[in-house]
Design an enzyme around this catalytic site. Structure first.
Site, short mmCIF file in Angstrom:
data_model
loop_
_atom_site.label_atom_id
_atom_site.label_comp_id
_atom_site.label_asym_id
_atom_site.label_seq_id
_atom_site.Cartn_x
_atom_site.Cartn_y
_atom_site.Cartn_z
N ARG A 33 -21.91 -12.46 2.32
CA ARG A 33 -23.05 -11.64 2.73
C ARG A 33 -24.37 -12.23 2.24
NH1 ARG A 33 -21.06 -5.76 0.87
NH2 ARG A 33 -20.13 -7.03 -0.75
N LYS A 80 -5.46 -7.43 0.98
CA LYS A 80 -4.31 -6.56 0.65
C LYS A 80 -4.82 -5.12 0.49
CE LYS A 80 -1.73 -10.23 -1.75
NZ LYS A 80 -1.31 -10.78 -3.05
N LYS A 163 2.48 -2.89 -3.20
CA LYS A 163 2.81 -3.20 -4.61
C LYS A 163 1.62 -2.93 -5.54
CE LYS A 163 0.39 -7.09 -4.74
NZ LYS A 163 -0.87 -7.26 -5.44
N ASP A 216 5.55 -10.61 -5.27
CA ASP A 216 4.21 -10.16 -5.65
C ASP A 216 4.28 -8.93 -6.56
OD1 ASP A 216 1.49 -10.29 -5.75
OD2 ASP A 216 1.13 -9.71 -3.67
#
Ligand SMILES: NC(=O)c1ccc[n+]([C@@H]2O[C@H](COP(=O)([O-])OP(=O)(O)OC[C@H]3O[C@@H](n4cnc5c(N)ncnc54)[C@H](O)[C@@H]3O)[C@@H](O)[C@H]2O)c1
Ligand SMILES: O=P(O)(O)OC[C@H](O)CO
Length: 303
Positions: A33, A80, A163, A216
């Site tokens: 940005r 995620k 997770k 993960d």
């Protein structure tokens, strides 16, 4: 392919992904940005557009790119999280906006600091488009980073996303010094919870036992480097969520992901006991010790 990659987002993960492509001689352009350049003008002729922004930024990035992406350009999502407005995953948002483009999900046990330190790691690139997954595998594979392809993008994406909620619980467990038996029980039952909702969403059960699920989960739930783990650890010390977040470096996606998961679980009667207690803990409705008592005193059941 040297300069034909653009990475969107210059946070911890965008920087680490950039470093990984540089090992292979790529010179990726990074957009953030604050870079002062127009994103839509920078994507012309790029083979791959790699999004590594946090979940809250994904809709805004998609808006910036409307009408600017050619159908042959590969979109890679490395976020995620879950969108609080639509309850969709990042890959679903990207697909909704660009239905003709190949979408690749990149996810795995990948703490950015370890990657920045040059330590070895592995990840998964998942897509319904085999050629696109192979291209992204080639771009990122190196002796430092082993990249597996996979054809279950929703399963890969959800493993890495859900997770984070269990990582908050794991940080809480360690913060309360509950021991290794408790931690193993939490992670194992947490995986059962991930698979239960992940399958409902269309993920293949076996995907959740792979790098982007179990892999993960182990990394994030055992590492003080994980921001989600740090959130749980801080709450176990009696800090409020605002206090923990004020001192956190970067984004803990699990905080918002918990809210979205609760909505989906509630409206579809999916049993998510750990997520429900993480939600109550994050909202300050229950203390960490009370959450453990609540988990342990549920009705008896079979495994
Ligand atoms: N850090 C890691 O170890 C790691 C590893 C794998 C995946 N991830 C995932 O990658 C994503 C980013 O994580 P991070 O660690 O880089 O977070 P971060 O907080 O360090 O950086 C987030 C980035 O997103 C950008 N962003 C947010 N909103 C935006 C908007 N509206 N417009 C443009 N840019 C915007 C920020 O400017 C920043 O560059 C998260 O979803 C995270 O779960 C992180
Ligand atoms: O710091 P976290 O908790 O966002 O975890 C980073 C990655 O997801 C680990 O794979």
């Amino acid at each position: 392919m040297n300069d034909r990659i653009i990475i969107i987002g210059a946070g911890a993960w965008g920087d680490a992904l950039s470093k990984l492509t540089q090992i292979n001689g790529c010179e990726p352009t990074i957009w953030s940005r604050s870079c002062g350049r127009v994103l839509s003008e920078m994507i012309t002729d790029r083979v791959a557009i790699i999004s590594a922004v946090s979940m809250s930024g994904v809709p805004a990035i998609i808006d910036r790119l409307h009408g600017a992406i050619e159908p042959n350009q590969i979109i890679v999502t490395a976020t995620k999280g879950l969108d609080a407005r639509t309850n969709l995953t990042p890959a679903q948002l990207w697909h909704q906006a660009f239905p003709n483009n190949p979408i690749v999900v990149l996810s795995g046990p990948n703490l950015s600091l370890e990657i920045q330190q040059g330590l070895p790691a592995a990840t998964v690139v998942a897509s319904h488009d085999v050629d696109a997954a192979n291209t992204i595998q080639t771009i990122f594979s190196s002796p430092k980073f082993r990249v597996y392809t996979n054809d279950d993008p929703i399963g890969v994406e959800l493993g890495g996303t859900i997770k984070n909620v269990i990582a908050i619980a794991a940080g809480t467990c360690d913060g309360l010094k509950l021991g290794d038996n408790a931690k193993s029980a939490l992670l194992t039952r947490g995986l059962a919870e991930i698979i239960r909702i992940g399958q409902y969403w269309g993920g293949k059960p076996e995907t959740f036992y792979g790098l982007s699920g179990l892999g993960d989960l182990l990394t994030t739930c055992n590492s003080p480097l994980s921001r989600n783990y740090q959130v749980g650890y801080g709450l176990a010390q009696g800090q409020t969520l605002s206090e923990v977040l004020a001192n956190l470096k970067g984004t803990a996606e699990g905080v918002n992901t918990t809210k979205v998961l609760i909505q989906i679980a509630d409206s579809n009667q999916i049993y998510m006991p750990i997520t429900v207690l993480v939600d109550r803990l994050l909202q300050g409705q229950i203390t960490a010790p009370e959450a453990i008592v609540a988990l342990m005193s549920r009705d008896r059941k079979s495994e």
